[in-house]
Design an enzyme around this catalytic site. Structure first.
Site, short mmCIF file in Angstrom:
data_model
loop_
_atom_site.label_atom_id
_atom_site.label_comp_id
_atom_site.label_asym_id
_atom_site.label_seq_id
_atom_site.Cartn_x
_atom_site.Cartn_y
_atom_site.Cartn_z
N HIS A 187 3.17 -5.76 -2.70
CA HIS A 187 4.28 -6.24 -1.92
C HIS A 187 5.51 -6.87 -2.71
CE1 HIS A 187 5.21 -6.91 2.41
NE2 HIS A 187 6.15 -7.66 1.74
N CYS A 485 9.25 9.54 -4.59
CA CYS A 485 9.88 8.35 -4.14
C CYS A 485 9.03 7.19 -4.16
CB CYS A 485 10.03 8.45 -2.66
SG CYS A 485 8.86 8.89 -1.71
C1 PEP Z 1 3.87 6.11 -2.36
O1 PEP Z 1 2.62 6.05 -1.94
O2 PEP Z 1 4.29 6.28 -3.55
C2 PEP Z 1 4.84 5.75 -1.41
C3 PEP Z 1 6.23 5.93 -1.85
O3 PEP Z 1 4.79 5.23 -0.20
P1 PEP Z 1 4.16 3.78 0.04
O4 PEP Z 1 4.41 2.95 -1.24
O5 PEP Z 1 4.93 3.32 1.28
O6 PEP Z 1 2.66 3.96 0.25
#
Ligand code: PEP
Ligand code: MG
Length: 560
Positions: A187, A485
């Site tokens: 976080h 992402c």
């Molecule tokens: C991931 O898992 O890489 C992602 C982009 O989603 P989150 O960090 O929200 O799980």
């Protein structure tokens, strides 16, 4: 001459900074020798006043925070005013406990009840204990744990930061963040990068650095230097200027030196982020984490409420792309209204699309709201599902999106099964996006919330790179674009490797875009392919990074 002491952690938010340390006070424990109260009524009044002062101070902080932080702080203030908590504390005083011990016992008894209820309530235990620690400090007349009030630009140092603490940090006063715990995808890391504050996590003995000590940190290399001398600070400032100068030349759509396009996109968590990112030189949004908007909501948002939020998120991106991820509830991001009960292993449980499969009403309401807001904008709205494992799941999701008149459905590729079978999974949708945070967690069987496992969670792990390569080949066979992402997209050297593996868009915290844009502009596509080969030939993560650094354009690595 003695050179300044340097400690090394993991850089998670780019840039350099220096300033005096502000240590985040750890929780206060009730003193072992606290006497039994002579006057029970007075003791109860003291507890009531302490809890009320905690609620008021949280509300005061909420008043100057952004919408997301406000929700978190207000929800925590509600816990401080909870009648049940006060009732248990009163009973404890009746049993002869002093105010500090009575608060502690009440909090623990309440926490046990929350944990038994599971899901959302279990996840509120941290907030409950935070309220307890603040109230105990108040009855003992000690400084409140958490980030103290300060007025000079400073570096925040903590063992780890609670989400509520990170969310309310003032970027004008916080020049840097250093933590002993945390990890690349924790976080603190995600929020610090989102706010553009340089940050280093996993710094050994960070909690021992005294308040007021001058430190310099480098959010790229992960170095934290104590008592830096003038020469060091001048060199750091020079590096900052050199980078700013190098970054200022590259603008516009992302592309390699020989013109191969790679869309550069923002990760956002709500309306405020959208407003900020909308003003930047970006091609749009590659990941809108919609669950971030509803973390503190106790009931499901209506179609109307959601439509309004999506309208406001799309508004700054007229004519640009916005990829919206449907609720990724569960595990580290529980939502009260989407709680399916306690699970032994929430990260392997009914999270993401699996939750939507059990609560299609929630998914349908969200898609309906997105479809309404999408009809009123020129933004290129695309809708993406989290935690997809099979082609069947992808087809199920795509059908629901298309039936609502939204032409572009996509899936996150973050489960190894989906990466291995990307050709078939992506064949059911219009696009895919690699969630390398979870893909690393599941490939390496290492909990991303566990800071100690940071080395295994390193996206430079050759096994993770192989997994990405397999997904890239599958996407290519299916003729579907595949982006990234996860946090890895914002690492400029890794971004080159990803492009070499066939990735067509990179979505990241906006503060990471300039370095990635420059990295691309100084390498041809063939260079990226060569770097991808170099990385995958390495035996382990550190070796892969060093080999790529060595093989990349030296003019570029000098800026880093
Ligand atoms: C991931 O898992 O890489 C992602 C982009 O989603 P989150 O960090 O929200 O799980
Ligand atoms: Mg994920």
């Amino acid at each position: 001459m003695v050179s300044p002491e340097s400690r090394h952690g993991i850089g998670v938010s780019p840039g350099t900074a220096s300033g005096p340390v502000v240590q985040v006070a750890p929780p206060v424990r009730p003193p072992a020798d606290e006497p039994a109260p002579a006057d029970a009524e007075a003791a109860v009044a003291e507890i009531r006043a302490a809890l009320e002062s905690v609620a008021v101070s949280l509300e005061e902080r909420a008043a100057t925070a952004d919408a997301h932080a406000q929700q978190i702080l207000k929800a925590t203030a509600l816990i401080a005013r909870d009648k049940g908590l006060m009732k248990i504390a009163t009973a404890q005083v009746g049993d002869g406990l002093g105010p500090a011990h009575a608060i502690s016992a009440a909090v623990e008894s309440y926490a046990a009840q929350f944990e038994k209820l599971g899901g959302y309530f279990a996840e509120r235990v941290t907030d409950l204990r935070d309220v307890g620690a603040r109230a105990i400090a108040a009855v003992l007349g000690m400084p409140a744990p958490g980030v103290p009030v300060f007025t000079t630009p400073s570096v925040i140092v903590a063992h780890d930061l609670a989400p509520a603490d990170t969310a309310v940090l003032d970027p004008a006063l916080v020049v840097g963040i250093v933590t002993e715990g945390g990890g690349r995808t924790s976080h603190t890391a995600i929020l610090a990068a989102q706010m553009g504050i340089p940050a280093v996590v996993q710094v050994p003995r960070a909690s021992d650095i005294a308040t007021g000590t001058l430190v310099a940190l480098d959010g790229d290399s992960g170095a934290v230097t104590l008592d830096p001398d003038e020469g060091f600070l001048a060199a750091q400032a020079q590096k900052r200027e050199r980078r700013a100068e190098a970054f200022s030349h590259a603008t516009g759509p992302g592309a390699t030196r020989d013109g191969h396009p790679v869309a550069l996109l923002a990760n956002i968590g709500g309306v405020d982020d959208a407003d900020r990112a909308g003003e930047l030189d970006l091609e749009g949004v590659g990941l809108f984490r919609t669950e971030f908007v509803f973390l503190s909501a106790s009931t499901a948002p209506t179609v109307e409420e959601q439509t309004e939020i999506y309208r406001r998120v799309f508004a700054p991106f007229e004519g640009r792309r916005v990829v919206v991820r449907t609720l990724d509830a569960g595990a580290d991001k529980p939502l009260a209204f989407a709680d399916l009960g306690e699970e032994e292993n929430p990260a392997l449980g009914r999270r993401g699309l699996r939750m939507s499969a059990e609560r299609p009403d929630l998914l349908d309401a969200q898609i309906e709201a997105l479809a309404i807001a999408a009809r009123e904008t020129t933004a290129d709205v695309r809708v993406m599902a989290p935690m997809v494992a099979t082609a069947e799941e992808a087809a199920w999701f795509a059908r629901r999106v298309h039936e609502n008149g939204l032409p572009k459905a996509g899936v996150m590729i973050e489960v190894p099964a989906a990466a291995m079978r990307a050709e078939h999974v992506l064949g059911e949708v219009e696009f895919g996006s690699l969630g390398t945070n979870d893909l690393a967690q599941y490939t390496m069987a290492a909990d991303r919330m566990q800071g100690e496992l940071a080395d295994l969670l390193d996206p430079w792990q050759p096994a993770v790179l192989d997994m990405i390569a397999v997904a890239g080949e599958g996407a290519n066979r299916a003729g579907r674009p595949l982006g990234v992402c996860g946090e890895s997209a914002g690492d400029p050297l890794l971004a080159l490797v990803l492009v070499g593996l066939g990735i067509s868009s990179l979505s990241m915290a906006p503060s990471k875009v300039p370095a990635v844009r420059v990295a691309l502009s100084m390498h041809d596509l063939a260079d990226c392919q060569r770097l991808a080969h170099v990385a995958r030939t390495a035996r382990e993560a550190g070796e892969a990074l060093e080999a790529v650094r060595e093989a990349a354009n030296a003019e570029f690595t000098q800026i880093l």
